[in-house]
Design a protein around this motif. Structure first.
Motif, PDB file in Angstrom:
ATOM      1  N   ASN A 109       6.842  -1.206 -20.710  1.00 40.93           N
ATOM      2  CA  ASN A 109       6.657   0.165 -20.235  1.00 40.93           C
ATOM      3  C   ASN A 109       7.512   1.192 -20.968  1.00 40.93           C
ATOM      4  N   GLY A 110       7.690   1.030 -22.251  1.00 43.50           N
ATOM      5  CA  GLY A 110       8.402   2.024 -23.052  1.00 43.50           C
ATOM      6  C   GLY A 110       9.906   1.860 -23.077  1.00 43.50           C
ATOM      7  N   LYS A 111      10.384   0.683 -22.740  1.00 41.29           N
ATOM      8  CA  LYS A 111      11.836   0.442 -22.796  1.00 41.29           C
ATOM      9  C   LYS A 111      12.341   0.735 -24.217  1.00 41.29           C
ATOM     10  N   ILE A 112      13.453   1.463 -24.313  1.00 40.66           N
ATOM     11  CA  ILE A 112      14.004   1.840 -25.619  1.00 40.66           C
ATOM     12  C   ILE A 112      14.641   0.623 -26.276  1.00 40.66           C
ATOM     13  N   ASP A 113      14.247   0.397 -27.513  1.00 40.49           N
ATOM     14  CA  ASP A 113      14.777  -0.720 -28.304  1.00 40.49           C
ATOM     15  C   ASP A 113      15.470  -0.138 -29.531  1.00 40.49           C
ATOM     16  N   ILE A 114      16.701  -0.556 -29.769  1.00 40.63           N
ATOM     17  CA  ILE A 114      17.458  -0.045 -30.913  1.00 40.63           C
ATOM     18  C   ILE A 114      17.888  -1.216 -31.792  1.00 40.63           C
ATOM     19  N   ARG A 115      17.551  -1.112 -33.059  1.00 38.85           N
ATOM     20  CA  ARG A 115      18.008  -2.079 -34.059  1.00 38.85           C
ATOM     21  C   ARG A 115      19.060  -1.376 -34.910  1.00 38.85           C
ATOM     22  N   GLN A 116      20.252  -1.974 -34.980  1.00 40.45           N
ATOM     23  CA  GLN A 116      21.334  -1.365 -35.751  1.00 40.45           C
ATOM     24  C   GLN A 116      21.893  -2.362 -36.740  1.00 40.45           C
ATOM     25  N   GLY A 117      22.546  -1.820 -37.745  1.00 43.24           N
ATOM     26  CA  GLY A 117      23.166  -2.661 -38.764  1.00 43.24           C
ATOM     27  C   GLY A 117      22.374  -2.621 -40.051  1.00 43.24           C
ATOM     28  N   THR A 118      22.509  -3.682 -40.827  1.00 43.09           N
ATOM     29  CA  THR A 118      21.812  -3.761 -42.104  1.00 43.09           C
ATOM     30  C   THR A 118      20.552  -4.605 -41.945  1.00 43.09           C
ATOM     31  N   LYS A 119      19.433  -4.041 -42.332  1.00 43.36           N
ATOM     32  CA  LYS A 119      18.115  -4.682 -42.231  1.00 43.36           C
ATOM     33  C   LYS A 119      17.450  -4.622 -43.601  1.00 43.36           C
ATOM     34  N   THR A 120      16.562  -5.556 -43.855  1.00 43.81           N
ATOM     35  CA  THR A 120      15.867  -5.623 -45.142  1.00 43.81           C
ATOM     36  C   THR A 120      14.423  -5.183 -44.997  1.00 43.81           C
ATOM     37  N   PHE A 121      13.969  -4.381 -45.955  1.00 38.76           N
ATOM     38  CA  PHE A 121      12.558  -4.052 -46.105  1.00 38.76           C
ATOM     39  C   PHE A 121      12.078  -4.793 -47.347  1.00 38.76           C
ATOM     40  N   LEU A 122      10.914  -5.440 -47.250  1.00 40.70           N
ATOM     41  CA  LEU A 122      10.363  -6.251 -48.334  1.00 40.70           C
ATOM     42  C   LEU A 122       8.999  -5.723 -48.737  1.00 40.70           C
ATOM     43  N   SER A 123       8.733  -5.721 -50.030  1.00 42.99           N
ATOM     44  CA  SER A 123       7.428  -5.327 -50.546  1.00 42.99           C
ATOM     45  C   SER A 123       6.763  -6.528 -51.192  1.00 42.99           C
ATOM     46  N   LYS A 124       5.511  -6.784 -50.801  1.00 39.14           N
ATOM     47  CA  LYS A 124       4.742  -7.876 -51.404  1.00 39.14           C
ATOM     48  C   LYS A 124       3.594  -7.360 -52.256  1.00 39.14           C
ATOM     49  N   ASP A 125       3.457  -6.021 -52.343  1.00 39.38           N
ATOM     50  CA  ASP A 125       2.332  -5.446 -53.083  1.00 39.38           C
ATOM     51  C   ASP A 125       2.774  -4.563 -54.244  1.00 39.38           C
ATOM     52  N   GLY A 126       3.885  -4.899 -54.836  1.00 35.41           N
ATOM     53  CA  GLY A 126       4.355  -4.162 -56.008  1.00 35.41           C
ATOM     54  C   GLY A 126       5.001  -2.825 -55.698  1.00 35.41           C
ATOM     55  N   GLY A 127       5.503  -2.640 -54.491  1.00 34.67           N
ATOM     56  CA  GLY A 127       6.228  -1.421 -54.148  1.00 34.67           C
ATOM     57  C   GLY A 127       5.410  -0.338 -53.484  1.00 34.67           C
ATOM     58  N   LYS A 128       4.172  -0.642 -53.084  1.00 33.47           N
ATOM     59  CA  LYS A 128       3.357   0.364 -52.399  1.00 33.47           C
ATOM     60  C   LYS A 128       3.707   0.426 -50.907  1.00 33.47           C
ATOM     61  N   THR A 129       3.961  -0.726 -50.297  1.00 28.78           N
ATOM     62  CA  THR A 129       4.294  -0.813 -48.882  1.00 28.78           C
ATOM     63  C   THR A 129       5.535  -1.675 -48.718  1.00 28.78           C
TER      64      THR A 129
END
Length: 169
Positions: A129-149
């Motif tokens: 029901n819309g509970k607030i979720d917070i992710r903090q710290g260092t997280k990784t973003f990964l691209s599998k399509d050559g940097g488009k997404t």
């Protein structure tokens, strides 16, 4: 006569000595100016090398999406001064009561990986029901399509559901 000759030689000696000292001081001043200009040029070159990216430039606004929010939002990457591949990141996705907010710093570490340090907060009505979720710290973003997404790899939210949070370039 001898006295006049000795006086003339002595006067010539003092005049020639004082001229050499003046020339020596001028040469030292010129040398200092040259060295300072060389140092300024080297500093400028070193600063430009230090701030040049290894990877492509991500500066600007980009599309920001979440799989449970129908609308897309925007995230802004602003290059930080004096550091290679470092950006200040700020963005939002909003649709009704649902939202995702991202704020922090991104470092590009490879052609496929970005490390985000900061916080990602979200409230999705389908998750507890819309509970607030917070992710903090260092997280990784990964691209599998050559940097488009780029997809957040910490996919499981605080409610135990999988979220797909993407940045599109």
């Amino acid at each position: 006569m001898k006295n006049i000759l000795i006086a003339a030689i002595t006067a010539t000696f003092f005049v020639s000595c004082s001229k050499k000292e003046t020339q020596s001081t001028l040469n030292q001043t010129d040398s200092i100016k040259i060295i300072d200009s060389i140092n300024a040029a080297r500093t400028k070159i070193n600063d430009s090398i230090r701030s040049t990216n290894y990877f492509k430039d991500f500066n600007g606004d980009h599309k920001f999406t979440h799989n449970l929010i129908k609308k897309s939002g925007s995230v802004n990457f602003k290059k930080t001064e004096g550091e290679k591949d470092h950006y200040k990141v700020l963005g939002d996705i909003k649709s009704g009561k649902d939202y995702v907010h991202i704020q922090g710093y991104m470092k590009i570490v490879s052609e496929k990986h970005m490390n985000f340090t900061g916080s990602i907060s979200q409230s999705i009505s389908e998750n507890e029901n819309g509970k607030i979720d917070i992710r903090q710290g260092t997280k990784t973003f990964l691209s599998k399509d050559g940097g488009k997404t780029w997809r957040l790899q910490d996919m499981v939210n605080g409610s135990g559901f999988v979220d797909y949070i993407d940045i599109h370039f």
